[in-house]
Write a protein that holds these residues in place. Structure first.
Motif, PDB file in Angstrom:
ATOM      1  N   ASP A   1       0.712  -1.223  -0.139  1.00 41.53           N
ATOM      2  CA  ASP A   1       0.080   0.158   0.011  1.00 41.53           C
ATOM      3  C   ASP A   1       0.900   1.223   0.106  1.00 41.53           C
ATOM      4  OD1 ASP A   1      -2.476  -0.963  -0.090  1.00 41.53           O
ATOM      5  OD2 ASP A   1      -2.941  -1.079   1.972  1.00 41.53           O
ATOM      6  N   GLN A   2       2.090   1.333   0.972  1.00 37.43           N
ATOM      7  CA  GLN A   2       2.878   2.182   0.596  1.00 37.43           C
ATOM      8  C   GLN A   2       3.460   2.777  -0.656  1.00 37.43           C
ATOM      9  OE1 GLN A   2       6.532   2.563   3.312  1.00 37.43           O
ATOM     10  NE2 GLN A   2       5.603   4.310   4.152  1.00 37.43           N
ATOM     11  N   LEU A   3       3.646   1.584  -1.346  1.00 34.15           N
ATOM     12  CA  LEU A   3       4.374   1.863  -2.491  1.00 34.15           C
ATOM     13  C   LEU A   3       3.410   2.313  -3.626  1.00 34.15           C
ATOM     14  CD1 LEU A   3       6.985   0.932  -4.417  1.00 34.15           C
ATOM     15  CD2 LEU A   3       5.670  -1.140  -5.101  1.00 34.15           C
ATOM     16  N   LEU A   4       2.043   2.174  -3.337  1.00 31.76           N
ATOM     17  CA  LEU A   4       1.126   2.517  -4.439  1.00 31.76           C
ATOM     18  C   LEU A   4       1.279   4.170  -3.961  1.00 31.76           C
ATOM     19  CD1 LEU A   4      -1.876   0.067  -4.325  1.00 31.76           C
ATOM     20  CD2 LEU A   4       0.077   0.438  -6.173  1.00 31.76           C
ATOM     21  N   ASP A   5       1.174   4.670  -2.500  1.00 32.37           N
ATOM     22  CA  ASP A   5       1.206   5.796  -2.342  1.00 32.37           C
ATOM     23  C   ASP A   5       2.196   6.500  -2.658  1.00 32.37           C
ATOM     24  OD1 ASP A   5      -1.342   5.424  -0.728  1.00 32.37           O
ATOM     25  OD2 ASP A   5      -0.261   5.017   0.938  1.00 32.37           O
ATOM     26  N   ILE A   6       3.310   6.162  -2.924  1.00 27.73           N
ATOM     27  CA  ILE A   6       4.357   6.736  -3.437  1.00 27.73           C
ATOM     28  C   ILE A   6       4.395   7.025  -4.845  1.00 27.73           C
ATOM     29  CG2 ILE A   6       6.964   6.357  -3.910  1.00 27.73           C
ATOM     30  CD1 ILE A   6       7.241   4.808  -1.048  1.00 27.73           C
ATOM     31  N   ALA A   7       3.756   6.146  -5.486  1.00 31.05           N
ATOM     32  CA  ALA A   7       3.681   6.215  -6.936  1.00 31.05           C
ATOM     33  C   ALA A   7       2.692   7.355  -7.113  1.00 31.05           C
ATOM     34  CB  ALA A   7       2.954   4.865  -7.406  1.00 31.05           C
ATOM     35  N   VAL A   8       1.588   7.382  -6.397  1.00 37.42           N
ATOM     36  CA  VAL A   8       0.629   8.533  -6.588  1.00 37.42           C
ATOM     37  C   VAL A   8       1.334   9.804  -6.337  1.00 37.42           C
ATOM     38  CG1 VAL A   8      -1.453   9.699  -5.693  1.00 37.42           C
ATOM     39  CG2 VAL A   8      -1.374   7.290  -6.482  1.00 37.42           C
ATOM     40  N   ALA A   9       1.967   9.927  -5.124  1.00 40.96           N
ATOM     41  CA  ALA A   9       2.616  11.035  -4.625  1.00 40.96           C
ATOM     42  C   ALA A   9       3.687  11.404  -5.906  1.00 40.96           C
ATOM     43  CB  ALA A   9       3.075  10.880  -3.442  1.00 40.96           C
ATOM     44  N   SER A  10       4.337  10.817  -6.494  1.00 39.05           N
ATOM     45  CA  SER A  10       5.249  11.237  -7.385  1.00 39.05           C
ATOM     46  C   SER A  10       4.795  11.519  -8.694  1.00 39.05           C
ATOM     47  CB  SER A  10       6.441  10.127  -7.460  1.00 39.05           C
ATOM     48  OG  SER A  10       5.862   8.840  -8.139  1.00 39.05           O
ATOM     49  N   GLY A  11       3.466  11.159  -8.803  1.00 31.32           N
ATOM     50  CA  GLY A  11       3.070  11.451 -10.230  1.00 31.32           C
ATOM     51  C   GLY A  11       3.059  10.427 -11.127  1.00 31.32           C
ATOM     52  N   ALA A  12       3.728   9.336 -10.780  1.00 24.92           N
ATOM     53  CA  ALA A  12       3.866   8.160 -11.572  1.00 24.92           C
ATOM     54  C   ALA A  12       2.645   7.444 -11.932  1.00 24.92           C
ATOM     55  CB  ALA A  12       5.116   7.371 -11.292  1.00 24.92           C
ATOM     56  N   MET A  13       1.511   7.615 -11.018  1.00 28.09           N
ATOM     57  CA  MET A  13       0.262   6.774 -11.173  1.00 28.09           C
ATOM     58  C   MET A  13      -0.657   7.832 -10.786  1.00 28.09           C
ATOM     59  SD  MET A  13      -0.557   3.720  -8.863  1.00 28.09           S
ATOM     60  CE  MET A  13      -2.361   2.646  -9.074  1.00 28.09           C
ATOM     61  N   ASP A  14      -1.853   7.730 -11.501  1.00 21.06           N
ATOM     62  CA  ASP A  14      -2.930   8.605 -11.540  1.00 21.06           C
ATOM     63  C   ASP A  14      -3.799   8.158 -10.294  1.00 21.06           C
ATOM     64  OD1 ASP A  14      -2.382  10.185 -13.632  1.00 21.06           O
ATOM     65  OD2 ASP A  14      -3.364   8.917 -15.129  1.00 21.06           O
ATOM     66  N   LYS A  15      -4.654   9.369  -9.604  1.00 16.57           N
ATOM     67  CA  LYS A  15      -5.406   8.744  -8.533  1.00 16.57           C
ATOM     68  C   LYS A  15      -6.559   7.807  -9.069  1.00 16.57           C
ATOM     69  CE  LYS A  15      -4.231  12.482  -5.198  1.00 16.57           C
ATOM     70  NZ  LYS A  15      -5.089  13.497  -4.369  1.00 16.57           N
ATOM     71  N   ASP A  16      -6.761   8.217 -10.187  1.00 14.56           N
ATOM     72  CA  ASP A  16      -8.013   7.523 -10.721  1.00 14.56           C
ATOM     73  C   ASP A  16      -7.664   6.028 -10.733  1.00 14.56           C
ATOM     74  OD1 ASP A  16      -9.227  10.046 -11.043  1.00 14.56           O
ATOM     75  OD2 ASP A  16      -8.905  10.034 -13.360  1.00 14.56           O
ATOM     76  N   HIS A  17      -6.586   5.693 -10.879  1.00 19.24           N
ATOM     77  CA  HIS A  17      -6.117   4.151 -11.010  1.00 19.24           C
ATOM     78  C   HIS A  17      -5.831   3.348  -9.708  1.00 19.24           C
ATOM     79  CE1 HIS A  17      -4.684   5.110 -15.410  1.00 19.24           C
ATOM     80  NE2 HIS A  17      -6.135   5.049 -15.419  1.00 19.24           N
ATOM     81  N   LEU A  18      -5.722   4.436  -8.511  1.00 17.90           N
ATOM     82  CA  LEU A  18      -5.258   3.799  -7.358  1.00 17.90           C
ATOM     83  C   LEU A  18      -6.081   3.050  -6.478  1.00 17.90           C
ATOM     84  CD1 LEU A  18      -3.267   3.968  -4.852  1.00 17.90           C
ATOM     85  CD2 LEU A  18      -4.575   5.941  -4.029  1.00 17.90           C
ATOM     86  N   MET A  19      -7.526   3.131  -6.481  1.00 12.45           N
ATOM     87  CA  MET A  19      -8.387   2.236  -5.924  1.00 12.45           C
ATOM     88  C   MET A  19      -8.572   0.926  -6.710  1.00 12.45           C
ATOM     89  SD  MET A  19     -11.667   4.943  -5.150  1.00 12.45           S
ATOM     90  CE  MET A  19     -12.733   3.406  -4.179  1.00 12.45           C
ATOM     91  N   ALA A  20      -8.460   1.001  -7.912  1.00 13.18           N
ATOM     92  CA  ALA A  20      -8.541  -0.299  -8.686  1.00 13.18           C
ATOM     93  C   ALA A  20      -7.195  -1.218  -8.009  1.00 13.18           C
ATOM     94  CB  ALA A  20      -8.666  -0.227 -10.140  1.00 13.18           C
TER      95      ALA A  20
END
Length: 333
Positions: free
Chosen positions: A271-290
């Motif tokens: 979960d922390q790895l996903l949070d880092i991806a979103v915070a860095s802009g490498a992952m869109d928030k829209d894709h986080l929940m899925a």
């Protein structure tokens, strides 16, 4: 009479050994001076005082204020420190030990851009073994209480850093590299987003297949890639923040200088790895929940540990079926 003979043998042996030691010491002095005399526009090596000691069993070299400059316009590289020591034995000339404790300043210049890295440690011991042709056969560095500064600003502190490198015994033109860092603390100002600042452990064992011809310029990296160069990771263990990651696999570069490859990984705290991806802009928030839902189910089925294949392909990083990050070129072409 026998005692006189014995004394004569001992005196002769001592005199022979003394002559041998001073001969080796003079060869070392001459070789160091030769490097200084061979300075050119592309390479410059200087130092101030040179002292050779250690008689009778060691050759100890003390150099004050050594400096090295490498110039290949528009790039330049400079290294300097206040003092280094080297120790060898006359009967083992291919193995040299170095004391590199203290502050080392590295400066890289390209066109109008200049950056500096300061490496400071309370203890830094290095070892170099060479083969019969004088080429490095094994390099090692073990340093403690490390402080890194980048462009004058505090960057990283570490309790211990170990690096080992050698030509890969079973793969020509390849190098085995092992790196271990313990107790790393990253200065908050280094990162543009809120990453975990503590890296308890990073333990990497890898083989770089293919030798880079020259520096890490875009042209040389492209040639390395086109010749089949890869990074074979046999072990990666990372304890970063709440995450505990084990991985192995193979990486390379695609035609846009982005990482490409496949690994297998076991991840605690994904979960922390996903949070880092979103915070860095490498992952869109829209894709986080899925991604969190899919990976959470996979981790729950494995007792809380996410065991998935990792793919780096077409500029994206996938954990199992979930894309979690966009990949950017490691260097601009």
């Amino acid at each position: 009479m026998r005692y006189y003979i014995l004394i004569g043998v001992v005196v002769t042996a001592m005199a022979g050994w003394s002559g041998f030691w001073f001969h080796i010491a003079e060869k070392v002095r001459t070789e160091l001076q030769r490097h200084a005399d061979e300075n050119s526009q592309t390479r410059e090596w200087t130092h101030r005082e040179l002292e050779i000691s250690g008689f009778p069993f060691r050759i100890r070299v003390d150099l004050s204020q050594p400096r090295l400059a490498l110039r290949r316009p528009p790039r330049e590289f400079h290294w300097q420190t206040e003092h280094i020591k080297a120790v060898g034995h006359p009967w083992q000339p291919r193995h040299i030990l170095f004391d590199l404790a203290g502050q080392h300043l590295f400066t890289a210049t390209r066109k109008a851009s200049q950056h500096s890295l300061t490496f400071d440690s309370s203890e830094a011991l290095a070892s170099m073994k060479t083969d019969a042709q004088g080429m490095p056969a094994r390099l090692s560095l073990d340093s403690k209480a490390i402080r890194l500064r980048y462009d004058g600003a505090a960057a990283v502190e570490a309790k211990r850093l170990q690096i080992h490198a050698r030509p890969a015994p079973d793969a020509p033109d390849s190098v085995d590299v092992a790196l271990r860092g313990d107790g790393l603390e990253v200065n908050p100002g280094v990162l543009s987003v809120e990453f975990p600042h503590t890296v308890k452990l990073v333990d990497l064992q890898t083989t770089v297949t293919g030798l880079l011809k020259g520096d890490a310029s875009p042209q040389n990296l492209a040639a390395w890639r086109d010749d089949g160069g890869t990074l074979e990771i046999t072990k990666l263990h990372l304890q970063w923040g709440d995450m505990d990651i084990d991985a192995s696999g193979s990486l390379a570069l695609d035609d846009q200088m982005r990482a490409i490859g496949a690994l297998t990984a076991r991840i605690k705290g994904h979960d922390q790895l996903l949070d880092i991806a979103v915070a860095s802009g490498a992952m869109d928030k829209d894709h986080l929940m899925a991604a969190r839902a899919v990976l959470g189910l996979l981790a729950a089925a494995a007792g809380g540990v996410l065991s998935v294949p990792v793919r780096l392909q077409d500029g994206k990083l996938f954990l199992g079926p979930a894309p979690i990050a966009r990949l950017t070129p490691i260097i601009s072409q």
